[in-house]
Design a protein around this motif. Structure first.
Motif, PDB file in Angstrom:
ATOM      1  N   MET A 116       0.825  -1.212   0.000  1.00  0.00           N
ATOM      2  CA  MET A 116       0.000   0.000   0.000  1.00  0.00           C
ATOM      3  C   MET A 116       0.860   1.263   0.000  1.00  0.00           C
ATOM      4  O   MET A 116       0.566   2.232  -0.701  1.00  0.00           O
ATOM      5  N   VAL A 117       1.943   1.245   0.765  1.00  0.00           N
ATOM      6  CA  VAL A 117       2.854   2.392   0.784  1.00  0.00           C
ATOM      7  C   VAL A 117       3.467   2.586  -0.606  1.00  0.00           C
ATOM      8  O   VAL A 117       3.587   3.710  -1.096  1.00  0.00           O
ATOM      9  N   ARG A 118       3.830   1.487  -1.243  1.00  0.00           N
ATOM     10  CA  ARG A 118       4.419   1.570  -2.590  1.00  0.00           C
ATOM     11  C   ARG A 118       3.426   2.170  -3.590  1.00  0.00           C
ATOM     12  O   ARG A 118       3.817   2.917  -4.485  1.00  0.00           O
ATOM     13  N   ILE A 123       2.011   7.395  -6.809  1.00  0.00           N
ATOM     14  CA  ILE A 123       1.228   8.635  -6.887  1.00  0.00           C
ATOM     15  C   ILE A 123       2.133   9.840  -6.644  1.00  0.00           C
ATOM     16  O   ILE A 123       2.113  10.820  -7.398  1.00  0.00           O
ATOM     17  N   PHE A 124       2.949   9.769  -5.608  1.00  0.00           N
ATOM     18  CA  PHE A 124       3.846  10.882  -5.303  1.00  0.00           C
ATOM     19  C   PHE A 124       4.892  11.076  -6.399  1.00  0.00           C
ATOM     20  O   PHE A 124       5.272  12.203  -6.701  1.00  0.00           O
ATOM     21  N   GLY A 125       5.346   9.976  -6.986  1.00  0.00           N
ATOM     22  CA  GLY A 125       6.291  10.087  -8.098  1.00  0.00           C
ATOM     23  C   GLY A 125       5.662  10.816  -9.278  1.00  0.00           C
ATOM     24  O   GLY A 125       6.288  11.683  -9.901  1.00  0.00           O
ATOM     25  N   ALA A 126       4.407  10.468  -9.590  1.00  0.00           N
ATOM     26  CA  ALA A 126       3.701  11.128 -10.683  1.00  0.00           C
ATOM     27  C   ALA A 126       3.477  12.614 -10.377  1.00  0.00           C
ATOM     28  O   ALA A 126       3.460  13.444 -11.285  1.00  0.00           O
ATOM     29  N   ALA A 127       3.315  12.939  -9.100  1.00  0.00           N
ATOM     30  CA  ALA A 127       3.106  14.329  -8.700  1.00  0.00           C
ATOM     31  C   ALA A 127       4.419  15.101  -8.603  1.00  0.00           C
ATOM     32  O   ALA A 127       4.404  16.313  -8.417  1.00  0.00           O
ATOM     33  N   PHE A 151       1.377   9.109   4.351  1.00  0.00           N
ATOM     34  CA  PHE A 151       2.366   9.711   5.259  1.00  0.00           C
ATOM     35  C   PHE A 151       3.669   8.915   5.226  1.00  0.00           C
ATOM     36  O   PHE A 151       4.755   9.469   5.072  1.00  0.00           O
ATOM     37  N   GLU A 152       3.550   7.596   5.338  1.00  0.00           N
ATOM     38  CA  GLU A 152       4.745   6.764   5.347  1.00  0.00           C
ATOM     39  C   GLU A 152       5.464   6.778   3.999  1.00  0.00           C
ATOM     40  O   GLU A 152       6.690   6.788   3.944  1.00  0.00           O
ATOM     41  N   ALA A 153       4.712   6.801   2.905  1.00  0.00           N
ATOM     42  CA  ALA A 153       5.332   6.847   1.576  1.00  0.00           C
ATOM     43  C   ALA A 153       6.114   8.140   1.397  1.00  0.00           C
ATOM     44  O   ALA A 153       7.241   8.131   0.883  1.00  0.00           O
ATOM     45  N   ALA A 154       5.542   9.262   1.816  1.00  0.00           N
ATOM     46  CA  ALA A 154       6.245  10.546   1.706  1.00  0.00           C
ATOM     47  C   ALA A 154       7.518  10.523   2.548  1.00  0.00           C
ATOM     48  O   ALA A 154       8.570  11.011   2.118  1.00  0.00           O
TER      49      ALA A 154
END
Length: 181
Positions: A116-118, A123-127, A151-154
């Protein structure tokens, strides 16, 4: 074979991808042999044993959240929908309960949590999120899953994660301005 997305899958032809997805589905279903909730559902749907080699999507017994909540009420606290012993899970969350029913409790293993974090990392990579960035998370840190994985992904990307739950709109805006978010 990993059950979750692998970057090498992006280059597969549609027929190859469908075959891989079917293979992963069968592997995932096979992992449910210790899950009492799904064993009961499979048996009721006429699926015998753990041989899912010929199973089609149309044969899968779909379910509703209400059925899961009822199972947890009957076999508290987590119900019979456990694939592993409770000690194999590392995260606890529950739904918001906004439908008026009791919240649905959910446990995650380290691999499911990492998956789920991945997803948020994509999403964050695309942003275009980078380690130099600051991210404001305007949610309270309760048991509702919400944006915990975001939060954890960021944080894994290296961005500065700044929690801002429990603030008024004005206070949150001031917080963002004061901290260069």
């Amino acid at each position: 074979m990993p059950l979750f997305h692998d970057a090498s899958e992006e280059k597969l032809k549609p027929g190859e991808l469908r075959a891989l997805q079917a293979s992963k589905l069968r592997a995932l279903l096979g992992s449910l042999s210790s899950n009492k909730f799904y064993r009961t559902r499979f048996k009721a749907a006429g699926i015998k044993g753990a041989d899912f080699s010929q199973l089609t999507l149309d044969q899968l017994p779909f379910l509703s959240k209400a059925e899961l909540v009822a199972d947890q009420a009957k076999s508290s606290p987590f119900g019979t929908n456990l694939t592993f012993p409770v000690q194999d899970y590392c995260r606890f969350h529950h739904s918001s309960g906004s439908t008026g029913a009791a919240p649905l409790r959910w446990l995650d293993t380290s691999p499911s949590w990492d998956w789920m974090v991945r997803n948020w990392s994509f999403i964050f990579g695309a942003a275009g999120l980078k380690p130099k960035d600051r991210v404001c998370f305007a949610f309270s840190f309760g048991p509702f899953l919400g944006f915990w994985t975001a939060f954890e992904a960021a944080a894994r990307i290296g961005a500065l994660c700044m929690p801002a739950g429990g603030m008024s709109t004005h206070a949150r805006l001031r917080f963002m301005l004061d901290n260069g978010i």
